[in-house]
Design a protein around this motif. Structure first.
Motif: not given
Length: 380
Positions: A153-164, A190-202
């Motif tokens: 994954f580099t998982a960079r950017g908007f597409i990367g977050s959804w792909t992950a 990596i726990d992607i759901l936990a990471l997404s929540k972390h990113r959503a909180q800034g």
């Protein structure tokens, strides 16, 4: 090698496989129109800032132009020309007739809403003039994750977050991710759901507790099965390609692999799913959004996803058929498919160039708008 030179090289290789003559090749390499503008605006702090904007329309043989609107400091005419040409072949690969402006790097649904609002001031409410809008303003359900869903994954950017998130949902294990703030890894996943929540909180990647910090420059060479570059182009070059350990690369970004790197990776046996197919989910659902706006009838998300699956599946089958016909890899299979669906679909070129021994290209016009900050002037 520049982005435009790399894209043109792939087109010319496909042209040789198809037997296109030099006149037609030259015509398809030259964009229909290029525009450069300056935009000077006041900032909130009172200073004045100038931006340079580029608009490239590659081909208009089949109707309205298509392209993403990109705001990024590294934008230049060469990159915009490359993106415009790529969109021509991309829309042909997934067999959609055309599309209209949509978000790209540095823009989002809010940006599209501003464009719609400004246009509507002078022409009345016109939701079909731009896609990638907020749902409440005529945007399509399923549009946000469509580019990621199109690649699955580099998982960079908007597409990367959804792909992950989609890979995680299907049971895949994401072991490393990077974005503009840094890179992290966890060999256990990596726990992607936990990471997404972390990113959503800034939060930033480096502050996430579920993984270790790593050097972003090492991520592309990290041990993995599948590598998915998701943002900027030109990240894999002849300098680092030999060190890539992935067995498969999915080009969710536009032109992330330069031609020299492409040859090195192919000789290593790395299977590459090319950008003009891999990230075509976005333009496909933009087309669906336009259709819904014209009809005044919105689809539910299940219908959007099912139609996207059908388009992407059919396109992949057609790419594989071209690979078999021309004994080529997936990139050339996709380019030959994009360039050559048949003479009947290009009546304008048929008129202009007369009779040809080989079928003429399946053409699309597209536009890519981009803005680049050039200087800051004294404010008042």
């Amino acid at each position: 090698m520049s982005a435009f030179a790399a894209t043109s090289r792939n087109f010319l290789r496909a042209g040789r496989l198809l037997g296109l003559n030099s006149t037609l090749e030259k015509s398809l390499l030259i964009p229909f129109r290029e525009i450069k503008v300056e935009c000077t605006i006041p900032k909130d702090d009172g200073s004045i800032v100038s931006f340079i904007g580029f608009r490239v329309q590659h081909d208009n043989a089949r109707g309205p132009m298509k392209g993403g609107i990109r705001y990024h400091p590294q934008v230049d005419p060469d990159e915009v020309n490359a993106l415009a040409q790529l969109m021509t072949w991309k829309t042909a690969v997934v067999d959609i007739p055309y599309d209209i402006p949509a978000p790209d790097m540095g823009t989002n649904a809010q940006t599209m809403a501003w464009i719609l609002d400004e246009y509507s001031k002078f022409h009345g409410h016109s939701p079909a003039i731009v896609t990638g809008k907020p749902i409440d303003l005529g945007g399509s359900l399923g549009r946000e994750g469509c580019s990621g869903r199109g690649v699955v994954f580099t998982a960079r950017g908007f597409i990367g977050s959804w792909t992950a998130e989609l890979i995680h949902k299907e049971g895949g294990k994401i072991i490393a991710i990077s974005d503009v703030t840094g890179a992290i890894r966890n060999s256990d996943g990596i726990d992607i759901l936990a990471l997404s929540k972390h990113r959503a909180q800034g939060g930033n990647l480096k502050d996430f507790n579920g993984a270790d910090i790593m050097d972003p420059n090492e991520l592309l060479m990290h041990e993995c099965d599948v590598l998915i570059p998701c943002a900027l182009g030109g990240v894999l070059t002849r300098e680092n390609a030999a060190n890539v350990k992935a067995k498969y690369i999915i080009e969710a970004a536009n032109h992330p692999i330069d031609p020299e790197a492409d040859e090195i990776l192919s000789k290593k046996g790395v299977v590459i799913l090319p950008d003009i197919y891999a990230n075509a989910g976005g333009v496909t659902v933009s087309y669906f959004e336009w259709v819904q706006n014209i009809q005044g009838y919105m689809w539910d998300e299940e219908k959007v996803n099912l139609k996207l699956q059908k388009y992407m599946t059919n396109a992949f089958k057609n790419i594989k058929a071209m690979c078999k016909t021309y004994d080529c890899n997936l990139r050339m299979g996709a380019f030959t498919l994009g360039v050559n669906p048949g003479i009947a679909k290009s009546p304008l070129l048929c008129e202009n160039f007369g009779k040809h021994k080989t079928p003429l290209p399946f053409l699309f016009h597209l536009h890519t708008y981009s803005l680049q900050q050039t200087e800051t002037k004294g404010g008042t």
